[in-house]
Design a protein around this motif. Structure first.
Motif, mmCIF file in Angstrom:
data_model
loop_
_atom_site.group_PDB
_atom_site.id
_atom_site.type_symbol
_atom_site.label_atom_id
_atom_site.label_comp_id
_atom_site.label_asym_id
_atom_site.label_seq_id
_atom_site.Cartn_x
_atom_site.Cartn_y
_atom_site.Cartn_z
ATOM 1 N N GLN A 418 0.859 -1.184 0.000
ATOM 2 C CA GLN A 418 0.000 0.000 0.000
ATOM 3 C C GLN A 418 0.892 1.230 0.000
ATOM 4 O O GLN A 418 1.946 1.244 0.637
ATOM 5 C CB GLN A 418 -0.906 0.020 1.228
ATOM 6 C CG GLN A 418 -1.888 1.185 1.238
ATOM 7 C CD GLN A 418 -2.637 1.302 2.550
ATOM 8 O OE1 GLN A 418 -2.032 1.526 3.578
ATOM 9 N NE2 GLN A 418 -3.941 1.143 2.501
ATOM 10 N N ALA A 419 0.477 2.263 -0.711
ATOM 11 C CA ALA A 419 1.257 3.497 -0.776
ATOM 12 C C ALA A 419 0.301 4.670 -0.907
ATOM 13 O O ALA A 419 -0.901 4.500 -1.152
ATOM 14 C CB ALA A 419 2.228 3.457 -1.958
ATOM 15 N N GLY A 420 0.834 5.867 -0.757
ATOM 16 C CA GLY A 420 0.020 7.058 -0.965
ATOM 17 C C GLY A 420 -0.300 7.804 0.306
ATOM 18 O O GLY A 420 0.094 7.428 1.413
ATOM 19 N N ASN A 421 -1.057 8.874 0.133
ATOM 20 C CA ASN A 421 -1.401 9.748 1.251
ATOM 21 C C ASN A 421 -2.905 9.927 1.413
ATOM 22 O O ASN A 421 -3.358 10.833 2.102
ATOM 23 C CB ASN A 421 -0.743 11.110 1.050
ATOM 24 C CG ASN A 421 -1.079 11.710 -0.319
ATOM 25 O OD1 ASN A 421 -2.000 11.257 -0.998
ATOM 26 N ND2 ASN A 421 -0.339 12.734 -0.721
ATOM 27 N N GLY A 422 -3.683 9.060 0.782
ATOM 28 C CA GLY A 422 -5.132 9.151 0.901
ATOM 29 C C GLY A 422 -5.802 9.867 -0.249
ATOM 30 O O GLY A 422 -7.021 9.824 -0.375
ATOM 31 N N GLU A 423 -5.015 10.517 -1.105
ATOM 32 C CA GLU A 423 -5.546 11.204 -2.284
ATOM 33 C C GLU A 423 -5.181 10.402 -3.527
ATOM 34 O O GLU A 423 -4.005 10.141 -3.776
ATOM 35 C CB GLU A 423 -4.976 12.623 -2.378
ATOM 36 C CG GLU A 423 -5.550 13.430 -3.524
ATOM 37 C CD GLU A 423 -4.980 14.828 -3.578
ATOM 38 O OE1 GLU A 423 -5.277 15.563 -4.542
ATOM 39 O OE2 GLU A 423 -4.213 15.198 -2.659
ATOM 40 N N LYS A 424 -6.176 10.008 -4.311
ATOM 41 C CA LYS A 424 -5.932 9.118 -5.450
ATOM 42 C C LYS A 424 -5.067 9.811 -6.502
ATOM 43 O O LYS A 424 -5.387 10.895 -6.970
ATOM 44 C CB LYS A 424 -7.252 8.697 -6.069
ATOM 45 C CG LYS A 424 -7.108 7.712 -7.226
ATOM 46 C CD LYS A 424 -8.450 7.263 -7.748
ATOM 47 C CE LYS A 424 -8.292 6.282 -8.906
ATOM 48 N NZ LYS A 424 -9.593 5.800 -9.409
ATOM 49 N N PRO A 425 -3.963 9.171 -6.904
ATOM 50 C CA PRO A 425 -3.121 9.753 -7.965
ATOM 51 C C PRO A 425 -3.702 9.469 -9.344
ATOM 52 O O PRO A 425 -4.564 8.604 -9.516
ATOM 53 C CB PRO A 425 -1.791 9.020 -7.772
ATOM 54 C CG PRO A 425 -2.197 7.682 -7.238
ATOM 55 C CD PRO A 425 -3.403 7.931 -6.364
ATOM 56 N N THR A 426 -3.207 10.176 -10.329
ATOM 57 C CA THR A 426 -3.598 9.924 -11.717
ATOM 58 C C THR A 426 -2.776 8.790 -12.319
ATOM 59 O O THR A 426 -3.283 7.992 -13.106
ATOM 60 C CB THR A 426 -3.411 11.203 -12.559
ATOM 61 O OG1 THR A 426 -4.200 12.248 -11.992
ATOM 62 C CG2 THR A 426 -3.846 10.965 -13.998
ATOM 63 N N SER A 427 -1.513 8.726 -11.953
ATOM 64 C CA SER A 427 -0.642 7.660 -12.452
ATOM 65 C C SER A 427 0.280 7.193 -11.337
ATOM 66 O O SER A 427 0.543 7.928 -10.375
ATOM 67 C CB SER A 427 0.187 8.137 -13.648
ATOM 68 O OG SER A 427 1.068 9.178 -13.254
ATOM 69 N N VAL A 428 0.767 5.967 -11.481
ATOM 70 C CA VAL A 428 1.700 5.387 -10.507
ATOM 71 C C VAL A 428 2.843 4.736 -11.268
ATOM 72 O O VAL A 428 2.618 3.980 -12.220
ATOM 73 C CB VAL A 428 1.005 4.346 -9.602
ATOM 74 C CG1 VAL A 428 2.018 3.717 -8.652
ATOM 75 C CG2 VAL A 428 -0.123 4.979 -8.808
ATOM 76 N N GLU A 429 4.070 5.028 -10.855
ATOM 77 C CA GLU A 429 5.255 4.439 -11.454
ATOM 78 C C GLU A 429 5.909 3.472 -10.472
ATOM 79 O O GLU A 429 5.947 3.744 -9.266
ATOM 80 C CB GLU A 429 6.266 5.522 -11.848
ATOM 81 C CG GLU A 429 5.766 6.474 -12.915
ATOM 82 C CD GLU A 429 6.773 7.572 -13.228
ATOM 83 O OE1 GLU A 429 6.482 8.390 -14.116
ATOM 84 O OE2 GLU A 429 7.840 7.602 -12.574
#
Length: 539
Positions: A418-429
């Motif tokens: 799991q990754a991120g800060n709670g805000e959905k990104p547009t793309s993930v690398e």
């Protein structure tokens, strides 16, 4: 007749000690025919919450009270549950001071287990504090449900905010003071405050000292500080959305800290090796000088040369979002070569990312990926993948490096995170970092596991459980390369095009060769998918 039976049962208990007494009831330590002790709570009928205690009795967690009996007297509603021997976390900190990062993480995971079960049963505790957590021989136990409530309030209309100020200052979430309705995220806030208290040894209500110590990297591990700050966000939507999400963050961080500790040990061994080499070199020089005095001259100096390679390639999009995979071009020279002094050097990156995918149903990125070890002679320990989320304009929203366990020679292994800060990104690398030559192991074999009897079934609150048995199919690595007694089971969900859209993992005790261990993976808020797969792997 019911009242008479209740009175007879009540008289059968022997009061050993009165633990508390007040307008909201009496709490006693009791025994029954030499068994116990038990805790007996006598609650005035006007404050009785029969449905709440009935629901707690249906919760199944060793870290929650086990209800032995409930009955009703003319003036009291009575609850009897098991007594847990131990001290409160508050007492523990007062006596021993702040705890280590590993101890705090372990307690945090145990609290998430208890609170997650409450949330599964529809209960919000609302008073998770160090004083309401008992530390027993088997870990943390959550007690005191005096202000807990059921989230649906017996079918009533949803609340816009809580009208009564309840909770403990310093641990109660802002919404408990009338800003909004309390829910699972309120308990996440409280757990975050408890973690901060354990890490600093200072009550969060002592704001200046608490914040100063929490910000000090010599006192608090920055990775745990980030989790505390995220859990204690003022806005509920920016926190982990339930105890399960917080559990995953803590679990991932715990694994990373263990890897860092392992690396520290490895570094210490490497430094000792360097020191030994230095002593040998000095001795060689001295001998050379002495021999030179006899007419012999010359000596050889040896040096170490390590090459590094940086590689980035773009991959295809996932249906769950823009999914840019970072593969490795240079796999022709990925095996280690030997320098003049006999040490291994690594020319290329032996670890290739063969597929990956993600979704963010709650704002946090849930991903799965497959790593292939192109080296057919060496296992790679601690492969690292950097996960970077970007917004529509290409700016970086988060970047997180995940360390995994091991990929055996020639093997493809599936992992999740799991990754991120709670805000959905547009793309993930996903970028595979190049391992060091020291991370290549001559294991003399490998381990492999298969999953059988896979099943999936729906559970309450829209959840889904994936279960089965993981079987040890091969175990010939001679005890090398495996760092715990556990193995991981990774769940991979795919869309109708066969692309990965979700990943989740759990750990089980490693079975003996030919043996099996049961497992289950509980999930919520899943994206759309049409198939699932389960993989077992060394952890």
């Amino acid at each position: 007749m019911q009242t008479m039976h209740a009175m007879m049962l009540d008289d059968a208990y022997h009061v050993e000690q009165v633990l508390a007494s007040g307008p909201y009831g009496v709490t006693e330590l009791v025994t029954l025919d030499g068994t116990g002790p038990f805790v007996r709570k006598k609650i005035p009928l006007q404050f009785a919450r029969r449905r709440l205690w009935s629901t707690i009795a249906e919760c199944h967690s060793p870290r929650l009270p086990h209800i032995e009996a409930t009955y009703e007297l003319p003036d009291w509603f009575v609850v009897v549950y098991d007594y847990v021997q131990g001290v409160t976390l508050e007492q523990r900190i007062v006596e021993d001071g702040r705890l280590s990062a590993h101890a705090v993480t372990r307690i945090g995971l145990q609290l998430c287990e208890a609170v997650g079960e409450l949330h599964r049963c529809g209960i919000v505790h609302r008073d998770i504090t160090p004083a309401n957590i008992i530390m027993a021989a088997d870990g943390a136990h959550l007690i005191d449900f005096g202000i807990a409530r059921e989230q649906d309030d017996a079918g009533g209309a949803p609340r816009s905010h809580d009208t009564t100020t309840l909770g403990t200052w310093g641990f109660a979430a802002p919404e408990q003071y009338g800003f909004a309705a309390t829910d699972a995220r309120s308990d996440v806030y409280a757990i975050g405050c408890v973690l901060g208290f354990l890490l600093t040894g200072v009550q969060p209500s002592d704001k200046p000292r608490y914040e100063q110590l929490l910000a000090d990297s010599d006192v608090v591990d920055p990775r745990l500080r980030a989790i505390v700050n995220q859990a204690c966000a003022f806005e509920p939507s920016t926190r982990p959305q339930n105890a399960e999400a917080l559990y995953r963050l803590l679990s991932s961080t715990s694994a990373a800290m263990m890897v860092a500790d392992e690396a520290g040990v490895s570094h210490g061994s490497k430094m000792r090796h360097i020191h030994r080499r230095a002593l040998i070199w000095i001795a060689t020089v001295l001998v050379a000088v002495l021999v030179a005095a006899g007419g012999v001259s010359g000596y050889m100096l040896m040096h170490r040369n390590v090459n590094t390679v940086s590689q980035t390639d773009s991959g295809a999009q996932s249906s769950a979002g823009n999914n840019v995979d970072k593969h490795n071009d240079d796999v022709s020279s990925d095996s280690p070569s030997t320098s003049g002094n006999g040490e291994k050097t690594l020319q290329g990156n032996p670890v290739a990312l063969t597929e990956s995918g993600w979704s963010a149903p709650t704002g946090y990125v849930e991903y799965a990926l497959a790593l292939h070890n192109t080296d057919t002679e060496h296992a790679v320990q601690f492969p690292q993948v950097t996960v970077t989320g970007k917004s529509a304009d290409g700016s970086v929203m988060f970047s997180h490096t995940q360390v995994f366990a091991i990929v055996y020679a020639g093997e493809t292994a599936y992992f999740s995170g799991q990754a991120g800060n709670g805000e959905k990104p547009t793309s993930v690398e996903f970028n595979v970092e190049k391992p060091s030559a020291d991370d290549l192991l001559d294991t003399g074999g490998d381990e492999s596991f298969v999953v059988r009897n896979e099943k999936k079934h729906d559970i309450d609150f829209g959840g889904t459980t994936f279960s089965g048995e993981v079987v040890c199919e091969r175990d010939n690595d001679n005890g090398k390369g495996v760092y715990t007694d556990d193995i991981g089971v990774t769940l991979v969900l795919r869309d109708k095009q066969g692309r990965i859209v979700y990943g989740r993992s759990t750990n089980v005790t490693k079975p003996a060769l030919g043996g099996a261990k049961a497992f289950s993976i509980e999930t919520y808020d899943l994206p759309q998918y049409v198939s699932y797969e389960l993989y077992g792997h060394s952890y």
